[in-house]
Design a protein around this motif. Structure first.
Motif, PDB file in Angstrom:
ATOM      1  N   LEU A 111       5.115  -0.757   0.599  1.00 29.53           N
ATOM      2  CA  LEU A 111       4.685  -1.857  -0.263  1.00 29.53           C
ATOM      3  C   LEU A 111       4.971  -1.547  -1.728  1.00 29.53           C
ATOM      4  O   LEU A 111       5.373  -2.432  -2.495  1.00 29.53           O
ATOM      5  CB  LEU A 111       3.196  -2.127  -0.059  1.00 29.53           C
ATOM      6  N   SER A 115       7.235  -3.747  -4.105  1.00 27.57           N
ATOM      7  CA  SER A 115       6.575  -4.354  -5.258  1.00 27.57           C
ATOM      8  C   SER A 115       7.275  -4.001  -6.560  1.00 27.57           C
ATOM      9  O   SER A 115       7.403  -4.855  -7.448  1.00 27.57           O
ATOM     10  CB  SER A 115       5.106  -3.918  -5.314  1.00 27.57           C
ATOM     11  N   LEU A 367      -4.174  -7.143   3.493  1.00 30.93           N
ATOM     12  CA  LEU A 367      -3.632  -8.470   3.217  1.00 30.93           C
ATOM     13  C   LEU A 367      -3.685  -9.323   4.477  1.00 30.93           C
ATOM     14  O   LEU A 367      -3.888  -8.821   5.583  1.00 30.93           O
ATOM     15  CB  LEU A 367      -2.189  -8.374   2.724  1.00 30.93           C
ATOM     16  N   ASP A 378      -6.121 -10.310  -0.240  1.00 34.01           N
ATOM     17  CA  ASP A 378      -5.103  -9.611  -1.036  1.00 34.01           C
ATOM     18  C   ASP A 378      -5.884  -8.672  -1.948  1.00 34.01           C
ATOM     19  O   ASP A 378      -6.082  -8.939  -3.139  1.00 34.01           O
ATOM     20  CB  ASP A 378      -4.281 -10.621  -1.836  1.00 34.01           C
ATOM     21  N   HIS A 381      -6.426  -2.453  -3.366  1.00 35.70           N
ATOM     22  CA  HIS A 381      -5.227  -1.720  -3.769  1.00 35.70           C
ATOM     23  C   HIS A 381      -5.518  -0.380  -4.437  1.00 35.70           C
ATOM     24  O   HIS A 381      -4.590   0.379  -4.731  1.00 35.70           O
ATOM     25  CB  HIS A 381      -4.387  -2.583  -4.721  1.00 35.70           C
ATOM     26  N   SER A 392       2.536  -7.502  -3.163  1.00 35.05           N
ATOM     27  CA  SER A 392       1.462  -8.075  -2.350  1.00 35.05           C
ATOM     28  C   SER A 392       1.454  -9.595  -2.448  1.00 35.05           C
ATOM     29  O   SER A 392       1.281 -10.296  -1.440  1.00 35.05           O
ATOM     30  CB  SER A 392       0.108  -7.529  -2.813  1.00 35.05           C
ATOM     31  N   THR A 409       5.130  -4.862   7.950  1.00 32.65           N
ATOM     32  CA  THR A 409       3.732  -4.995   7.522  1.00 32.65           C
ATOM     33  C   THR A 409       2.791  -4.043   8.248  1.00 32.65           C
ATOM     34  O   THR A 409       1.582  -4.151   8.127  1.00 32.65           O
ATOM     35  CB  THR A 409       3.249  -6.433   7.736  1.00 32.65           C
ATOM     36  N   LEU A 412      -0.795  -2.905   6.938  1.00 25.64           N
ATOM     37  CA  LEU A 412      -1.158  -3.677   5.760  1.00 25.64           C
ATOM     38  C   LEU A 412      -1.993  -4.920   6.061  1.00 25.64           C
ATOM     39  O   LEU A 412      -2.664  -5.437   5.169  1.00 25.64           O
ATOM     40  CB  LEU A 412       0.110  -4.127   5.001  1.00 25.64           C
TER      41      LEU A 412
END
Length: 416
Positions: A111, A115, A367, A378, A381, A392, A409, A412
């Motif tokens: 992720l 990101s 998520l 969401d 973190h 995200s 995923t 997650l």
């Protein structure tokens, strides 16, 4: 669809951007008077896939236990009468196995890399400027022993897609000339050249303005979420101190408060607030300051260069929702920064701040859809909220749209 995003930090605002870009009618609800007024206000400024190693590990278990008794460490744990911290800690302990550490690290790294690329693509799309520097990050170690102990973690990240370079102090000072005076403090470093830095508050503020102007996103500031009205298998409305707000979909992106809201409505959402301290200081002599981001890994002090300012951050303090601070909380941070960057700043001019990181026991965010057909998460973190926010939000938009996500995923999604 009409979507309510609860929270206007980096995570919530990024989610609002991607959802609005998909054509949804988005409203963001925020209890503060402006975006990025909570956790996103003054983090270390690091966009750092190189810091994706899961906190929960056999090594962290020893540090966590030491933090209960030695409050001079960068990690401080005060169980006291906090029953929820005790419950959270037991779940954290269950994540401290080698197998869990590997799995959680891979989820975070996947992720974080996505990101980082998403932040850069978003910047190109919107033209937002936020004092970003794409020069990499140096993870510095004061002894060969501590560097050697950390290398397996970095090599694991490298084996799964993160470029790294193991360097001595001289090479570190070549990469960042700001370390020239203080390089004698270190035995070596790990250089992650594709990591980067930027001012999250500036980013979020400008992204909020952009989403409002371009996509018509409405930001309801000064509005406190009080609960959810549940009807059957869905959320009918969000209860706020300004009255109920109805929507087709609700997204919880409230940082450390996410767990409080979720648990009131039957969600297994073990988010715990972990306090960190930050200082933002104008550079007196820019040539003596860093030119990029870094972290003194033995002292738990991270730093970044934001325009002509130095951002410092330190400490992981498990003390509930206490956001208070006093000058003494910053003494060790300033002492370390003076050693690394002598003559670069005057700490008397520092803006001091303390905020709460929303940490899951696994240190992996959560998520996706949660319990009710139109409720999405969401959140969670932890210390990489700024790093993971854009990815995200982009992933969340795919889930809402029913599109296949662009990344794996695994680890997650809520309940999976």
């Amino acid at each position: 669809m009409k979507i309510l995003v609860l929270g206007a930090g980096a995570v919530g605002t990024a989610a609002a951007y991607y959802l609005a870009r998909d054509g949804h009618e988005v409203t963001v609800v925020e209890r503060h008077a402006a975006p990025a007024s909570g956790t996103s206000y003054a983090n270390a400024g690091l966009v750092s896939p190189g810091d994706a190693t899961a906190w929960a590990s056999p090594e962290a278990l020893r540090t966590f236990v030491r933090g209960m008794f030695n409050h001079d460490l960068g990690i401080k744990v005060r169980l006291g009468r906090d029953a929820y911290l005790l419950a959270w800690s037991l779940r954290f302990l269950r994540q401290c196995t080698p197998a869990a550490k590997r799995a959680n690290t891979l989820s975070k790294l996947r992720l974080a890399l996505y990101s980082r690329d998403s932040i850069n693509a978003l910047t190109e799309e919107t033209g937002i400027a936020y004092d970003d520097r794409r020069k990499g990050i140096l993870y510095l170690y004061r002894s060969r022993e501590s560097l050697d102990a950390a290398l397996p973690n970095y090599r694991y990240l490298a084996d799964h897609g993160l470029p790294i370079e193991i360097v001595d102090a001289e090479r570190a000072a070549e990469i960042d000339p700001g370390l020239s005076a203080g390089r004698g403090q270190f035995a070596g470093a790990v250089y992650s050249p594709t990591d980067q830095t930027g001012d999250s508050r500036l980013f979020v503020t400008r992204l909020a303005d952009h989403t409002a102007e371009k996509f018509g996103v409405e930001f309801r500031f000064g509005t406190t979420v009080e609960g959810l009205d549940i009807e059957g298998d869905g959320v009918r409305a969000v209860r706020t101190d300004a009255g109920p707000l109805a929507a087709d979909i609700v997204v919880i992106a409230m940082g450390p408060e996410s767990g409080l809201l979720g648990r009131r409505h039957g969600l297994d959402l073990p988010v715990y607030p972990v306090k960190g301290y930050a200082a933002t200081i104008p550079l007196e002599d820019e040539a003596r300051g860093p030119t990029m981001g870094g972290a003194d890994e033995d002292r738990y002090v991270a730093y970044s260069r934001l325009g002509n300012r130095l951002r410092l951050s330190c400490t992981a303090e498990f003390t509930g929702f206490d956001r208070s601070f006093q000058p003494a909380n910053f003494a060790a941070m300033f002492r370390t920064a003076r050693e690394i960057f002598p003559g670069a700043f005057d700490e008397a001019r520092a803006e001091l701040w303390a905020g709460l990181r929303p940490m899951m026991p696994s240190s992996v965010p959560v998520l996706g859809r949660a319990r009710y057909r139109n409720l999405y998460l969401d959140t969670g973190h932890g210390h990489l909220g700024w790093t993971m926010a854009a990815g995200s939000g982009r992933l969340l938009a795919d889930l809402v749209a029913g599109r296949p996500p662009e990344i794996d995923t695994t680890g997650l999604l809520y309940g999976k």
